[in-house]
Design a protein around this motif. Structure first.
Motif, mmCIF file in Angstrom:
data_model
loop_
_atom_site.group_PDB
_atom_site.id
_atom_site.type_symbol
_atom_site.label_atom_id
_atom_site.label_comp_id
_atom_site.label_asym_id
_atom_site.label_seq_id
_atom_site.Cartn_x
_atom_site.Cartn_y
_atom_site.Cartn_z
ATOM 1 N N THR A 252 17.863 133.520 33.713
ATOM 2 C CA THR A 252 16.194 133.710 33.353
ATOM 3 C C THR A 252 16.030 134.409 32.000
ATOM 4 N N ILE A 253 14.989 133.864 31.272
ATOM 5 C CA ILE A 253 14.978 134.372 29.976
ATOM 6 C C ILE A 253 13.524 134.920 29.894
ATOM 7 N N SER A 254 13.534 136.264 29.418
ATOM 8 C CA SER A 254 12.299 136.935 29.654
ATOM 9 C C SER A 254 12.106 137.828 28.387
ATOM 10 N N ASN A 255 11.040 138.611 28.359
ATOM 11 C CA ASN A 255 10.571 139.448 27.250
ATOM 12 C C ASN A 255 10.208 138.613 25.862
ATOM 13 N N LEU A 256 9.823 137.393 26.145
ATOM 14 C CA LEU A 256 9.683 136.557 24.907
ATOM 15 C C LEU A 256 8.413 136.890 24.158
ATOM 16 N N ASN A 257 7.689 138.025 24.368
ATOM 17 C CA ASN A 257 6.645 138.438 23.617
ATOM 18 C C ASN A 257 7.102 138.832 22.385
ATOM 19 N N THR A 258 8.135 139.115 22.236
ATOM 20 C CA THR A 258 8.624 139.512 20.752
ATOM 21 C C THR A 258 8.930 138.278 19.881
ATOM 22 N N LEU A 259 9.022 137.151 20.555
ATOM 23 C CA LEU A 259 9.802 136.090 19.575
ATOM 24 C C LEU A 259 8.524 135.222 18.931
ATOM 25 N N PRO A 260 8.934 134.942 17.597
ATOM 26 C CA PRO A 260 8.045 134.069 17.034
ATOM 27 C C PRO A 260 7.916 132.608 17.899
ATOM 28 N N ALA A 261 6.743 132.089 17.611
ATOM 29 C CA ALA A 261 6.710 130.810 18.162
ATOM 30 C C ALA A 261 7.592 129.829 17.621
ATOM 31 N N GLY A 262 8.216 128.845 18.483
ATOM 32 C CA GLY A 262 9.210 128.020 17.920
ATOM 33 C C GLY A 262 10.064 127.470 18.880
ATOM 34 N N ASN A 263 11.231 126.702 18.532
ATOM 35 C CA ASN A 263 12.140 126.080 19.453
ATOM 36 C C ASN A 263 13.457 126.956 19.487
ATOM 37 N N TYR A 264 14.027 127.105 20.467
ATOM 38 C CA TYR A 264 15.355 128.101 20.601
ATOM 39 C C TYR A 264 16.180 127.288 21.727
ATOM 40 N N THR A 265 17.487 127.531 21.015
ATOM 41 C CA THR A 265 18.484 126.566 21.720
ATOM 42 C C THR A 265 19.534 127.935 22.477
ATOM 43 N N ILE A 266 19.563 127.690 23.732
ATOM 44 C CA ILE A 266 20.061 129.009 24.397
ATOM 45 C C ILE A 266 21.361 128.341 25.482
ATOM 46 N N GLY A 267 22.583 128.924 25.296
ATOM 47 C CA GLY A 267 23.524 128.327 26.283
ATOM 48 C C GLY A 267 24.146 129.050 27.279
ATOM 49 N N ILE A 268 24.850 128.815 28.456
ATOM 50 C CA ILE A 268 25.269 129.316 29.287
ATOM 51 C C ILE A 268 26.746 129.014 29.102
ATOM 52 N N ARG A 269 27.796 129.739 29.152
ATOM 53 C CA ARG A 269 29.327 129.641 29.185
ATOM 54 C C ARG A 269 29.862 129.896 30.251
ATOM 55 N N GLY A 270 31.013 129.073 30.754
ATOM 56 C CA GLY A 270 31.694 129.462 31.690
ATOM 57 C C GLY A 270 33.195 129.384 31.276
ATOM 58 N N THR A 271 33.800 130.482 31.672
ATOM 59 C CA THR A 271 35.290 130.853 31.299
ATOM 60 C C THR A 271 36.102 130.874 32.299
ATOM 61 N N ARG A 272 37.309 130.183 32.332
ATOM 62 C CA ARG A 272 38.436 130.323 33.542
ATOM 63 C C ARG A 272 39.651 130.114 32.773
ATOM 64 N N GLY A 273 40.460 131.313 32.207
ATOM 65 C CA GLY A 273 41.511 131.165 31.343
ATOM 66 C C GLY A 273 41.488 130.433 30.324
ATOM 67 N N THR A 274 42.292 129.212 30.232
ATOM 68 C CA THR A 274 42.003 128.371 28.874
ATOM 69 C C THR A 274 40.649 127.708 29.039
ATOM 70 N N ASP A 275 40.262 127.142 30.399
ATOM 71 C CA ASP A 275 39.076 126.374 30.469
ATOM 72 C C ASP A 275 37.906 126.976 30.040
ATOM 73 N N VAL A 276 37.085 126.481 29.020
ATOM 74 C CA VAL A 276 35.825 126.935 28.848
ATOM 75 C C VAL A 276 35.066 125.687 28.779
ATOM 76 N N GLU A 277 33.662 125.765 29.211
ATOM 77 C CA GLU A 277 32.718 125.172 29.201
ATOM 78 C C GLU A 277 31.231 125.782 29.003
ATOM 79 N N THR A 278 30.367 124.928 27.979
ATOM 80 C CA THR A 278 29.216 125.738 27.658
ATOM 81 C C THR A 278 28.111 124.514 27.791
ATOM 82 N N LYS A 279 27.137 124.980 28.527
ATOM 83 C CA LYS A 279 25.915 123.870 28.596
ATOM 84 C C LYS A 279 24.634 124.588 27.829
ATOM 85 N N TYR A 280 24.095 123.809 27.018
ATOM 86 C CA TYR A 280 22.743 124.245 26.163
ATOM 87 C C TYR A 280 21.485 123.595 27.042
#
Length: 621
Positions: A252-280
């Motif tokens: 959940t991404i909130s408190n957006l009233n401080t942001l200028p209007a526009g496009n944003y790319t946000i990622g969630i990263r999973g880490t397990r030892g040397t395995d790393v995966e990010t989805k944007y």
């Protein structure tokens, strides 16, 4: 096949691939043909839709499809584990920013990449480089160094085993800021994956954006989750900070009233030892507070405007649409136009000559509509019509019966006119006029603008003898010659030339792309209405009637300023609002060299004391 892959990817990931991702995917999974690696005969090989689709299916556990961004000076790093049963292969592709026009040398060996990215794979002291073609098309591809010429690079390690590190870097300076790139990796395995279950979000700043993901694991080990790229001021929360089970996860991404209007790319990263995966995921934010629109043309207090004129304004990141309002009073008490549009241009037609008009643009989005804006005034000029100029040079008027034949006839226009209206009369003999596309091109001094009069009309009918006028009727195709006759509308409006200087050589082009039929341009004339400022009084502005040309520009921009106007400052911004050039001048004629910038749209601001005006500039080489 590419459309089917896009459809399947969207089913699995809730959004489409970028163009570079699709390119990387199909080149990466193609069946190699010819010599090993890419070659000049088979390229990357034969399209394999099954393998490409399987790569999408296995994304996260047995393959990697990732869309990343490389910042200036950054090194992107990813550690992967080879599955030990198939080659380890990694491909990057990126949509490069526009460069200079090719010099026309066939198969030139001079690199033309603007942003040159590099991929390498390392393990211990071993380094693996991407494939690259040599200058001899009969030679095998090499993989012993950087690829400096392609915006797709692939590394293949046939007998891979163990853990490897993939790095992506860049040479020099990244033009126009960060460079997006796409990465495809096969021949790997991972013990967990994250899959997006949500579409990209568009929200108002007074609400929150919620994204759902599925965590899938093949072991009971713990995966730790973090949020990447959270905009400053926003708040991000995860329903769980770690998991060892197959379960849903919410961000959940909130408190957006401080942001200028526009496009944003946000990622969630999973880490397990040397395995790393990010989805944007992508987030578009609008708010209910609007900045005044930047009005471009006609400039404020401009006089002598043609009765058909294009309103032009700068785009706003906080707008989904725009309310165009035009009135004959500054208070907008009686609106003659009150129209919602999604473009940043609007044509006004049939205005009254020698009349004052006021216009403004109110941005609108799903959250609110602006209630006030900058107001500009312009005054239509007096029209003097019937200025006819006829062609006399028919040396290139023959349309050959071979494919891609081009005929042209010039007309020289003089007299210092400004276009306030224009019609064109043409007489062309040609069998099967559907073969022809016919253009009218303006003088080189104003950037050689052109419009399309006809595009392959009427089938096997013969001949065109007609007057082209925006006030004409839609043409019909007669069975007898001339098939097109009378006064007819052109395919594109002649009013595109309005308010431009008329002096110079205008050219009629007839292009026939096909074999078997030919013809000739028999006659061609132009009938102008000259528009001049009227005697009505408008607010005084030294900068009201400046000229900037040619526009579009091929790299050199002339700015003509009022004489004895003192010091004037010229500011050039890109379409994102970034200042890229500043120049102060006291000359009445100033030349700007913008050849080093990439093709696109720019905003030129001209300021003299408290007076200021703006122009939209198009760089197109």
């Amino acid at each position: 096949t590419l459309l089917l892959l896009q459809q399947y990817y969207k089913i699995k990931n809730k959004h489409f691939m970028k163009a570079a991702t699709l390119k990387a995917l199909v080149c990466h999974t193609a069946d190699d043909a010819g010599s090993t690696g890419p070659d000049a005969f088979f390229g990357w090989g034969l399209l394999n839709a099954k393998k490409a689709a399987e790569t999408i299916t296995a994304n996260g556990l047995g393959t990697i499809i990732s869309e990343e961004t490389l910042q200036q000076g950054q090194t992107f790093t990813m550690t992967v584990n080879s599955n030990g049963t198939e080659p380890l292969e990694a491909t990057i592709a990126w949509t490069d920013v526009p460069g200079n026009v090719n010099n026309g040398i066939l198969n030139s060996t001079t690199p033309v990449l603007v942003n040159d990215l590099d991929i390498r794979i390392t393990k211990g002291t071993s380094t693996y480089f991407p494939w690259r073609l040599t200058s001899d098309p009969n030679s095998d591809a090499a993989n012993d160094g950087d690829n400096k010429v392609d915006n797709i690079e692939k590394i293949s390690i046939p007998a891979a085993a163990g853990t490897y590190t993939i790095t992506v870097t860049h040479k020099g300076t990244l033009v126009q800021g960060p460079q997006n790139f796409s990465l495809i990796v096969t021949g790997v395995n991972s013990t967990f994956t994250l899959a997006s279950l949500s579409e990209d979000q568009t929200v108002c700043s007074n609400s929150a954006a919620v994204y759902n993901f599925q965590h899938t694991t093949t072991t009971s080990e713990n995966t730790n989750f973090t949020i990447l790229g959270l905009p400053a001021g926003a708040t991000g929360n995860l329903s769980a900070s770690s998991s060892s089970m197959n379960e849903a996860l919410t961000m959940t991404i909130s408190n957006l009233n401080t942001l200028p209007a526009g496009n944003y790319t946000i990622g969630i990263r999973g880490t397990r030892g040397t395995d790393v995966e990010t989805k944007y995921v992508n987030l578009k934010v609008y708010n209910d507070t609007f900045q005044n629109s930047t009005l471009l043309s006609p400039a404020n207090n401009t006089s002598g405007v043609a009765p058909t004129v294009q309103l032009d304004w700068a785009p706003s990141a906080n707008a989904e649409s725009y309310i165009v309002q035009v009135a004959t009073d500054s208070g907008f008490g009686t609106l003659m136009v009150n129209q919602e549009v999604t473009e940043t241009t609007y044509f006004l037609n049939n205005l009254t000559p020698q009349y004052n008009y006021y216009w403004r643009i109110l941005p609108k989005n799903r959250c609110a509509t602006a209630t006030s804006s900058t107001v500009y005034n312009f005054q239509t000029g007096a029209l003097n019509c019937g200025q006819v100029f006829s062609a006399t040079d028919f040396s290139e008027a023959t349309i050959a019966a071979t494919a891609n034949a081009v005929a042209s006839v010039p007309v020289l226009v003089t007299g210092g006119m400004t276009v306030g209206g224009l019609t064109a009369t043409i007489d062309i003999s040609h069998t099967y006029i559907e073969d022809m596309t016919i253009y009218l091109e303006g003088p080189e001094a104003i950037g050689s603008p052109y419009i399309k009069l006809f595009e392959e009309p009427c089938g096997d009918n013969d001949n065109i003898v007609a007057t082209l006028s925006d006030a004409g009727i839609a043409f019909s195709c007669g069975a007898t010659a001339p098939s097109i006759s009378g006064t007819v509308k052109p395919l594109e409006p002649l009013s595109n030339f309005n308010n431009l200087p008329a002096d110079g050589i205008w050219t009629l082009y007839a292009i026939d792309k096909y074999n078997g039929d030919g013809g000739v341009i028999n006659s061609f004339s132009l009938n102008f209405c000259n528009v001049t400022p009227s005697s009505l009084t408008v607010a005084d502005s030294q900068l009201a009637n400046i000229s900037v040309y040619p526009n579009p520009s091929k790299g050199i921009l002339n700015v003509n300023l009022p004489a004895n106007s003192g010091n004037t400052t010229l500011y050039l911004n890109d379409i994102q609002g970034r200042r890229i050039l500043t120049k102060e001048t006291s000359n009445s004629n100033e030349v700007l060299n913008i050849d080093n910038f990439s093709d696109g749209v720019y905003i030129l601001t001209i300021q003299n004391g408290n007076l200021k005006t703006t122009k939209k500039i198009i760089l197109n080489r």
